[in-house]
Write an enzyme that holds these catalytic residues in place. Structure first.
Site, mmCIF file in Angstrom:
data_model
loop_
_atom_site.group_PDB
_atom_site.id
_atom_site.type_symbol
_atom_site.label_atom_id
_atom_site.label_comp_id
_atom_site.label_asym_id
_atom_site.label_seq_id
_atom_site.Cartn_x
_atom_site.Cartn_y
_atom_site.Cartn_z
ATOM 1 N N LYS A 51 47.781 16.255 2.970
ATOM 2 C CA LYS A 51 48.647 17.292 2.388
ATOM 3 C C LYS A 51 48.320 18.652 3.012
ATOM 4 C CE LYS A 51 45.447 17.882 -1.505
ATOM 5 N NZ LYS A 51 45.220 17.602 -2.923
ATOM 6 N N ARG A 146 46.220 17.972 -15.997
ATOM 7 C CA ARG A 146 47.140 18.587 -15.029
ATOM 8 C C ARG A 146 48.329 17.631 -14.941
ATOM 9 N NH1 ARG A 146 45.199 19.494 -8.814
ATOM 10 N NH2 ARG A 146 45.242 17.228 -8.932
ATOM 11 N N HIS A 174 42.605 11.260 -11.719
ATOM 12 C CA HIS A 174 41.902 12.218 -10.864
ATOM 13 C C HIS A 174 40.706 12.771 -11.627
ATOM 14 C CE1 HIS A 174 41.628 14.624 -7.304
ATOM 15 N NE2 HIS A 174 41.959 15.771 -7.852
ATOM 16 N N ARG A 233 40.924 8.275 -2.178
ATOM 17 C CA ARG A 233 41.787 9.311 -1.585
ATOM 18 C C ARG A 233 40.898 10.403 -0.997
ATOM 19 N NH1 ARG A 233 43.455 8.867 -7.051
ATOM 20 N NH2 ARG A 233 42.611 10.950 -7.393
ATOM 21 N N TYR A 279 41.179 50.594 9.215
ATOM 22 C CA TYR A 279 41.744 51.202 8.007
ATOM 23 C C TYR A 279 40.666 51.515 6.978
ATOM 24 C CZ TYR A 279 46.387 49.542 9.449
ATOM 25 O OH TYR A 279 47.550 49.311 10.119
ATOM 26 N N CYS A 327 42.465 43.655 9.678
ATOM 27 C CA CYS A 327 43.869 44.073 9.645
ATOM 28 C C CYS A 327 44.774 42.839 9.639
ATOM 29 C CB CYS A 327 44.197 44.945 10.850
ATOM 30 S SG CYS A 327 43.043 46.308 11.069
ATOM 31 N N MET A 328 46.100 43.087 9.599
ATOM 32 C CA MET A 328 47.032 41.967 9.533
ATOM 33 C C MET A 328 46.939 41.087 10.787
ATOM 34 S SD MET A 328 51.135 41.985 8.855
ATOM 35 C CE MET A 328 51.096 42.638 7.196
ATOM 36 N N ASP A 329 46.815 41.720 11.951
ATOM 37 C CA ASP A 329 46.887 40.964 13.201
ATOM 38 C C ASP A 329 45.625 41.077 14.046
ATOM 39 O OD1 ASP A 329 49.708 40.751 12.512
ATOM 40 O OD2 ASP A 329 49.779 42.860 13.120
HETATM 41 C C1 LIG Z 1 43.999 16.870 -2.902
HETATM 42 C C2 LIG Z 1 43.780 15.614 -3.670
HETATM 43 C C3 LIG Z 1 42.837 14.674 -3.247
HETATM 44 C C4 LIG Z 1 41.869 14.931 -2.099
HETATM 45 O O1 LIG Z 1 40.818 15.708 -2.580
HETATM 46 P P1 LIG Z 1 39.529 16.074 -1.694
HETATM 47 O O2 LIG Z 1 38.586 16.678 -2.649
HETATM 48 O O3 LIG Z 1 39.984 17.016 -0.636
HETATM 49 O O4 LIG Z 1 39.030 14.801 -1.112
HETATM 50 C C5 LIG Z 1 42.756 13.478 -3.926
HETATM 51 N N1 LIG Z 1 43.547 13.233 -4.991
HETATM 52 C C6 LIG Z 1 44.447 14.122 -5.444
HETATM 53 C C7 LIG Z 1 45.270 13.794 -6.632
HETATM 54 C C8 LIG Z 1 44.580 15.356 -4.814
HETATM 55 O O5 LIG Z 1 45.461 16.244 -5.288
#
Ligand SMILES: *Cc1c(COP(=O)(O)O)cnc(C)c1O
Length: 383
Positions: A51, A146, A174, A233, A279, A327-329
Site C-alpha cells: 500500500k 478501527r 489486526h 501481512r 528562512y 525550504c520547500m525545494d
Molecule cells: C498496513 C497494514 C499492515 C502492514 O503493517 P506493517 O506494520 O507495515 O507490517 C498489515 N495489516 C493491515 C491491516 C495494515 O493496514
C-alpha cells in the site's frame, strides 16, 4: 548515453540530471523477504503489503520483483492501488485492506481483487451493489476499534455467509500493540489473539467456513511468530526498517534497508561570522564557514520539522549536517570540513556513502514520527 535504465543503483547514480531521487536495493528486499519467510510457520504464506506505493518504494516495481521471487499474495489500502497493480500485470491474490465504496464494486470483479468487509453493514452494501459474487475477507474487530465487525456479533457475522454475492474466502483481524513489550500490551495482544481464534471456532461450530485466516503484520510476526495462520501481512519489515530506532523485540532480526534517498549540491558559498542561513534566520555562523545548497526540500517529502536539528547527511564519504530551516525545494548543509564539495555532488540523506550509513529510523524519530510515515510520504521530484 544511458538509454535503458535498469534497477542497478550504480547506473542511476550516473544520471547527471537527477535532482532528488530514491534508490531501491532489490537484493536487500530479497534478503528481507527470505529472512522474514524463515520466521513463518510452515503453511503460512507471505502477504506483501504494498500500500501507499509500497511505503514509498514504488508499488509496481516492488510487486513485479516480488512476483518474480514467487510472492503471490499482496495487500493494498485502496481499490485503485489494486487496479494499478493489475494494470501492470501483477499476478496472484490482491487484498484491499481499506473501505471500498459499493459504487466501485465492479472494479473488484473486473480486476479480480479481494475486498475487506469493514463490518457487516459494509458487507451487505457490497452484496447489494454487486452483479457477480465478489471475493471477501471478513474483518473482525478484536480490540483495535478501527475496521472490523465486533467479534462478539456472531449472529450478524454468520448471516453474511448467506449473502449470494459474497464469496467469503478469508477472515482476519489486526493487532494494535504487537510492537509493545509492556506487560499490559502483551496481555492485550494475547487477548486479541484468543478472541480471534474463538470467533473463528464459533463460526466453524455453526458449519461455516471462514476460509483463510490472518492476524499478524510485521511486529506481529516478530513478536508472536508461532500462530497457526494462513498468511502474514508484512509491510515495514520487508522494507528493512523497524518503525522506531529501538524496537523492543524479543528477537531482533538483522534486516537491511531497501531505500536510500539522494539529492545534489546546487551551489557552494562562503559565509562570514554573524551571517545567517535560510528562512527565519535560525542558523547563524559563529566562524567563517562554507555551505552548500541541496536540491531537496519538504515538497519532496523531507519533513520541515527536521529543520535546525543538525540532521546528518553524507557527502563524498563524509558526514556533515543540515543547517537552518528546510525550504520547500531546497535545504542547506555545512561543507566547511569538505573543501572539495562541488555543484552536482551527490548528497545522501538516507543510505550509505563510504563508511557511513544513515537510517530511516533515526530520521523518522528526529521528525517526530515513525519510518512508515516518513517513507510513504517521500515524493522526490527527480528532474
Ligand atoms: C498496513 C497494514 C499492515 C502492514 O503493517 P506493517 O506494520 O507495515 O507490517 C498489515 N495489516 C493491515 C491491516 C495494515 O493496514
Amino acid at each position: 548515453m544511458i538509454t535503458k535504465i535498469n534497477q542497478d543503483a550504480m547506473i542511476i547514480r550516473l544520471l547527471p540530471e537527477r535532482r532528488a531521487w530514491r534508490e531501491i536495493l532489490y537484493e536487500n528486499l530479497k534478503y528481507n523477504v527470505e529472512t522474514l519467510k524463515s520466521l513463518l510457520p510452515k503453511n503460512c504464506r507471505f502477504m506483501a503489503v504494498v500500500k501507499a506505493d509500497a511505503y514509498g518504494h514504488g508499488a509496481v516495481p516492488v510487486a513485479s520483483y516480488l512476483n518474480r521471487l514467487g510472492i503471490d499474495a499482496f495487500a493494498v489500502a485502496t481499490v485503485r492501488e489494486g487496479v494499478e497493480l493489475r494494470l501492470h500485470g501483477i499476478r496472484g491474490e490482491i487484498l484491499v485492506l481499506g473501505y471500498t465504496s459499493p459504487h466501485q464494486v465492479h472494479l473488484l470483479t473486473t480486476y479480480d481483487l479481494i475486498q475487506t468487509a469493514a463490518d457487516c453493514v459494509h458487507a451487505r452494501a457490497l452484496n447489494e451493489a454487486a452483479y457477480y459474487p465478489i471475493k471477501i475477507h471478513i474483518k473482525l474487530d478484536t480490540g483495535m476499534h478501527r475496521l472490523g465487525e465486533r467479534s462478539d456479533h456472531i449472529d450478524e457475522i454468520a448471516s453474511l455467509f448467506a449473502c449470494k454475492n459474497l464469496q467469503i474466502c478469508g477472515a482476519y483481524s489486526h493487532l494494535c500493540a504487537a510492537d509493545s513489550q509492556t506487560m499490559e500490551d502483551i496481555l492485550f495482544t494475547k487477548l486479541q489473539i484468543t478472541t480471534f481464534f474463538q470467533t473463528i471456532d464459533h463460526l466453524k461450530s455453526r458449519g461455516l467456513n471462514p476460509g483463510k485466516l490472518h492476524l499478524q503484520s510485521s511486529y506481529g510476526i516478530l513478536n508472536y511468530p508461532d500462530l497457526p495462520l494462513d498468511y502474514a501481512r508484512i509491510g515495514i519489515a520487508m522494507y528493512g526498517c523497524y518503525s522506531t530506532p529501538e524496537p523492543k523485540l524479543s528477537e531482533q532480526l538483522p534486516l537491511r534497508p531497501v531505500l536510500s534517498l539522494h539529492a545534489r549540491i546546487a551551489a557552494v558559498k562562503e559565509l562570514c561570522p554573524g551571517e545567517t542561513v535560510s528562512y527565519g534566520r535560525n542558523f547563524r555562523a559563529e566562524v567563517p564557514m562554507r555551505i552548500a545548497t541541496v536540491t531537496i526540500g519538504y515538497a519532496d517529502g523531507l519533513p520541515r520539522s527536521l529543520s535546525n536539528k543538525e540532521i546528518p547527511v553524507l557527502l563524498r564519504g563524509q558526514k556533515t549536517h543540515i543547517i537552518g530551516n528546510i525550504c520547500m525545494d531546497q535545504l542547506v548543509i555545512d561543507v566547511t570540513r569538505i573543501p572539495n564539495a562541488r555543484p552536482g555532488d551527490i548528497v545522501t540523506l538516507l543510505g550509505t556513502d563510504g563508511p557511513h550509513t544513515l537510517h530511516a529510523e533515526d530520521l523518522a524519530q528526529a521528525a517526530g514520527t515513525i519510518t512508515n510515515e516518513l517513507l510513504c510520504r517521500l515524493t522526490p521530484r527527480e528532474e
